[in-house]
Motif scaffolding. Structure first.
Motif, PDB file in Angstrom:
ATOM      1  N   LEU A  14       0.825  -1.207   0.000  1.00  0.00           N
ATOM      2  CA  LEU A  14       0.000   0.000   0.000  1.00  0.00           C
ATOM      3  C   LEU A  14       0.861   1.259   0.000  1.00  0.00           C
ATOM      4  O   LEU A  14       0.593   2.221  -0.743  1.00  0.00           O
ATOM      5  N   LEU A  15       1.907   1.264   0.836  1.00  0.00           N
ATOM      6  CA  LEU A  15       2.793   2.430   0.862  1.00  0.00           C
ATOM      7  C   LEU A  15       3.504   2.623  -0.472  1.00  0.00           C
ATOM      8  O   LEU A  15       3.689   3.757  -0.939  1.00  0.00           O
ATOM      9  N   LYS A  16       3.893   1.512  -1.080  1.00  0.00           N
ATOM     10  CA  LYS A  16       4.643   1.612  -2.330  1.00  0.00           C
ATOM     11  C   LYS A  16       3.766   2.045  -3.490  1.00  0.00           C
ATOM     12  O   LYS A  16       4.198   2.811  -4.362  1.00  0.00           O
ATOM     13  N   GLU A  17       2.510   1.558  -3.513  1.00  0.00           N
ATOM     14  CA  GLU A  17       1.648   1.817  -4.658  1.00  0.00           C
ATOM     15  C   GLU A  17       0.756   3.040  -4.496  1.00  0.00           C
ATOM     16  O   GLU A  17       0.421   3.696  -5.487  1.00  0.00           O
ATOM     17  N   LYS A  18       0.350   3.360  -3.248  1.00  0.00           N
ATOM     18  CA  LYS A  18      -0.623   4.432  -3.041  1.00  0.00           C
ATOM     19  C   LYS A  18      -0.036   5.681  -2.398  1.00  0.00           C
ATOM     20  O   LYS A  18      -0.502   6.788  -2.668  1.00  0.00           O
ATOM     21  N   VAL A  19       0.977   5.510  -1.529  1.00  0.00           N
ATOM     22  CA  VAL A  19       1.485   6.649  -0.758  1.00  0.00           C
ATOM     23  C   VAL A  19       2.753   7.229  -1.382  1.00  0.00           C
ATOM     24  O   VAL A  19       2.856   8.444  -1.630  1.00  0.00           O
ATOM     25  N   PHE A  61       5.213  12.368  -3.053  1.00  0.00           N
ATOM     26  CA  PHE A  61       5.908  11.583  -2.027  1.00  0.00           C
ATOM     27  C   PHE A  61       6.722  10.433  -2.632  1.00  0.00           C
ATOM     28  O   PHE A  61       6.988   9.444  -1.969  1.00  0.00           O
ATOM     29  N   SER A  62       7.079  10.585  -3.900  1.00  0.00           N
ATOM     30  CA  SER A  62       7.914   9.563  -4.519  1.00  0.00           C
ATOM     31  C   SER A  62       9.306   9.581  -3.897  1.00  0.00           C
ATOM     32  O   SER A  62       9.735  10.589  -3.317  1.00  0.00           O
ATOM     33  N   PRO A  63      10.053   8.482  -3.977  1.00  0.00           N
ATOM     34  CA  PRO A  63      11.398   8.458  -3.393  1.00  0.00           C
ATOM     35  C   PRO A  63      12.318   9.545  -3.930  1.00  0.00           C
ATOM     36  O   PRO A  63      13.132  10.103  -3.183  1.00  0.00           O
ATOM     37  N   GLU A  64      12.181   9.893  -5.226  1.00  0.00           N
ATOM     38  CA  GLU A  64      13.036  10.949  -5.778  1.00  0.00           C
ATOM     39  C   GLU A  64      12.743  12.294  -5.132  1.00  0.00           C
ATOM     40  O   GLU A  64      13.665  13.047  -4.738  1.00  0.00           O
ATOM     41  N   ASN A  65      11.444  12.618  -4.990  1.00  0.00           N
ATOM     42  CA  ASN A  65      11.077  13.895  -4.366  1.00  0.00           C
ATOM     43  C   ASN A  65      11.471  13.937  -2.891  1.00  0.00           C
ATOM     44  O   ASN A  65      11.882  14.981  -2.374  1.00  0.00           O
ATOM     45  N   ILE A  66      11.351  12.789  -2.205  1.00  0.00           N
ATOM     46  CA  ILE A  66      11.727  12.755  -0.792  1.00  0.00           C
ATOM     47  C   ILE A  66      13.229  12.954  -0.636  1.00  0.00           C
ATOM     48  O   ILE A  66      13.696  13.698   0.246  1.00  0.00           O
ATOM     49  N   ASN A  67      14.038  12.323  -1.522  1.00  0.00           N
ATOM     50  CA  ASN A  67      15.491  12.529  -1.466  1.00  0.00           C
ATOM     51  C   ASN A  67      15.861  13.976  -1.758  1.00  0.00           C
ATOM     52  O   ASN A  67      16.751  14.561  -1.116  1.00  0.00           O
ATOM     53  N   GLN A  68      15.165  14.581  -2.718  1.00  0.00           N
ATOM     54  CA  GLN A  68      15.431  15.988  -3.032  1.00  0.00           C
ATOM     55  C   GLN A  68      15.096  16.884  -1.847  1.00  0.00           C
ATOM     56  O   GLN A  68      15.849  17.820  -1.517  1.00  0.00           O
TER      57      GLN A  68
END
Length: 681
Positions: free
Chosen positions: A637-642, A647-654
């Motif tokens: 659910l976290l991987k597909e919906k959140v 909130f993608s990993p790229e945006n979170i790293n940025q």
């Protein structure tokens, strides 16, 4: 003689007689077509519901007229139902023959037999008897009783000595017990009461004929567990049955065991049964142990129940039971008498904890205190009354009877003085207790001046002085503890309040400086007020002096603290790793030990609750599967919906990189200000 023919007719009486003969012949023909009760029940039991000579049950049964009448009328009108009844009777006979032929494979123990009876077997028997005897609840009950008694034909101890109070019903599966209880509840409580006494009579008769009665006992126990009040109804009839077999200990003990089952679920029913049925057999050698242990078991079960079960007895009923328990019996062994005293103490405490008038109980117990008594149940009861919610009324009653009851007063005061550290030190918490002690002191002075002389007066004065000293010391200690607790709470509140006020002031000054002064404190509204008052230079001096000292302390800490902090942090990390590894090792060792010992534990548990270990294993497996599946579903659910879009990993790293850059910039600016303030003097 006349040559004409004469008509001869029968008289009215003869016609009525012929009509009755025809009706009687027709009734006999119809009765011959119906199945006989002997085909469904054994030979020694059909007279209970089928014979008109049994007045004990048929004449009083509420289901007699409706069930029997409707059954006979339906059988007369419908030939189809007649054939159905005949087929049911034939199948019942075939079942009995099959059970006889299968007796070779009969289980060896009662536990195995009860485990082999399934809810489907019970439902099949119930459906069969309902088809054979529709709308006849009492016949259903009788058939089920005979079914269980024939399926559980094992000799057993009359009271199942050494077993749990739930034995033998604890051996049956939960589904089977639920089915039986549901059926018993469906017949109505009135029919169930008749059936209960029928079971008692049948059990006594079978035991008298040296037959097994385990099935009857199972049903009697289930009725007592789910309808406790039925056990204590019509005790006069049960007492007559007990008296009939008084000289047969195995039969009489079985009767007492069966009637006592309701007491394990309701303390009130247990006390009534013990007082009215078990107590007369207390001094008989064969029954003494059971009668004594019964009350202890009833009180133990009442203490273990989460649901409150207060004693709903009037004072006369309670003290009749209490005095019977607290009496001295010369024919009983010492251990049994001590057990009775313990039961009396437990019953008294249970009664005091209930919704009763404590003053009346206190007065009765107070008058029964004597110096010759070896037990102190009365004194403990009086102390419990003084510690209860009705302590003020109890103290008032004590003061009113103080002059007439000097010896009980002396013993009670001595008990309060001796047990001060354990129970009675809570008495000074009541303000009325201190005034009561002062009133006792005045009463002692009155007794001293009166002409009447007593041997207890000096002892009373001595004990009273000791109690007053301890009470005053305890009251002073309670006040000190309350003051210390209040002071501690006041300090915490003052500290938190001060921090909150300082934080609010700092926030207000910062907002004023940034909004009105554009970052310059002198141009803010607060700064202008201080400047006009001529205080601003002094405030700035204090500010810069404090900030300079803080900056120099910070730079000193940067140089001198790391040599000590780094080893300490490393030691803490190492200790954490060591504790984590130790916890993992303990868990693994415990898991291995549990896995190795679980079969033995499971076998031990299954002796008392069959298949309980399997249920535990199934529950643990279900919890494990649920945890794993929940984790997998949450991760998906976290991987597909959140973690998509913003909130993608790229945006979170940025965002983390930007936060890191801002933190570095703030750290650099902070160091520049620290260096600047550190240069100030």
């Amino acid at each position: 003689m006349s040559g004409q023919w004469e008509t001869v007719t029968k008289s009215r009486k003869q016609k009525n007689l012929d009509k009755k003969v025809v009706e009687h012949t027709e009734r006999k023909r119809i009765a011959a077509q119906l199945p006989k009760l002997e085909e469904l029940l054994p030979v020694h039991r059909p007279q209970l519901f089928g014979s008109s000579n049994n007045n004990n049950y048929k004449s009083h049964s509420p289901a007699k007229s409706s069930s029997s009448g409707s059954s006979s009328s339906k059988n007369n009108k419908s030939p189809t139902k007649k054939s159905t009844v005949k087929n049911a009777a034939t199948s019942a006979t075939g079942t009995a023959k099959k059970s006889t032929s299968a007796s070779v494979n009969k289980p060896k123990t009662l536990e195995q037999s009860l485990r082999n009876i399934t809810p489907d077997d019970f439902a099949a028997q119930l459906e069969q008897v309902k088809l054979s005897c529709p709308d006849s609840e009492l016949r259903w009950l009788s058939h089920i009783a005979l079914y269980f008694n024939s399926a559980l034909s094992y000799d057993c101890d009359p009271i199942f000595s050494g077993r749990s109070v739930q034995y033998p019903s604890i051996l049956a599966t939960s589904a089977l017990k639920y089915s039986i209880v549901e059926f018993l509840g469906s017949v109505g409580e009135t029919n169930l009461e008749y059936f209960y006494h029928f079971l008692l009579d049948s059990m006594a008769t079978e035991l008298n004929n040296n037959q097994s009665v385990a099935g009857y006992k199972l049903l009697l126990q289930l009725i007592g567990q789910n309808w406790p009040s039925i056990c204590s109804r019509n005790l006069a009839k049960t007492a007559l049955l007990r008296n009939s077999y008084q000289n047969r200990s195995n039969i009489c003990l079985s009767i007492l065991w069966a009637v006592g089952q309701g007491g394990y679920q309701s303390l009130n029913e247990g006390v009534r049964v013990w007082q009215n049925l078990l107590l007369p057999s207390l001094e008989l050698r064969q029954y003494s142990k059971f009668v004594v242990e019964y009350m202890e078991k009833v009180l133990k079960e009442a203490a273990g129940r989460k649901k409150e079960d207060p004693l709903q007895l009037n004072q006369q009923e309670f003290f009749a039971t209490y005095h019977a328990l607290n009496a001295t019996y010369n024919n009983l062994a010492k251990e049994l008498q001590q057990s009775l005293k313990r039961s009396a103490r437990g019953l008294l405490q249970k009664y005091i904890d209930g919704p009763v008038k404590h003053a009346n109980i206190f007065l009765t117990l107070f008058r029964e205190i004597s110096a010759t008594s070896k037990q102190n149940n009365e004194i403990e009861g009086c102390v419990s009354c003084l510690l209860s919610s009705g302590s003020d009324d109890c103290l008032r009653v004590w003061r009113m009877n103080y002059k007439k009851q000097q010896m009980p007063s002396l013993l009670l005061l001595k008990a309060i003085d001796d047990n001060w550290e354990n129970d009675t030190k809570a008495l000074p918490a009541s303000p009325s207790f201190h005034s009561f002690l002062q009133e006792l002191n005045d009463l002692n002075e009155e007794l001293q001046t009166s002409k009447r002389t007593d041997n207890y007066l000096d002892s009373l004065n001595e004990v009273l002085v000791s109690v007053q000293e301890k009470s005053s010391a305890q009251q002073k200690k309670n006040k000190q503890n309350a003051a210390a607790q209040k002071k501690k709470c006041g300090c915490c509140k003052w500290t938190l309040g001060s921090i909150l006020v300082i934080a609010l002031i700092a926030g207000a000054l910062y907002y004023d400086t940034e909004t009105n002064g554009k970052g310059v404190f002198e141009k803010s509204a607060t700064g202008k007020v201080l400047k006009n008052a001529g205080v601003l230079p002094h405030v700035e001096k204090v500010w810069y002096t404090g900030m300079g000292a803080g900056a120099r302390a910070y730079k000193w800490a940067e140089v001198n603290v790391p040599p000590y902090a780094e080893p300490a942090i490393k030691a803490i990390v190492d200790l954490w790793k060591l504790a984590r590894n130790a916890a993992c090792n303990i868990f693994q060792n415990g898991k291995a030990y549990f896995t190795a010992k679980w079969p033995v534990v499971a076998k031990f548990i299954d002796q008392y609750v069959p298949n309980l270990s399997g249920k535990f294993e199934a529950f643990a497996a279900g919890v494990s599967d649920f945890t794993v599946s929940s984790y997998d579903k949450t991760a998906a659910l976290l991987k597909e919906k959140v973690l998509v879009g913003r909130f993608s990993p790229e945006n979170i790293n940025q965002a983390l990189n930007q936060t890191r850059n801002v933190a570095l910039e703030f750290y650099n600016q902070f160091h520049k200000k620290v260096d600047a303030y550190a240069k100030l003097k």
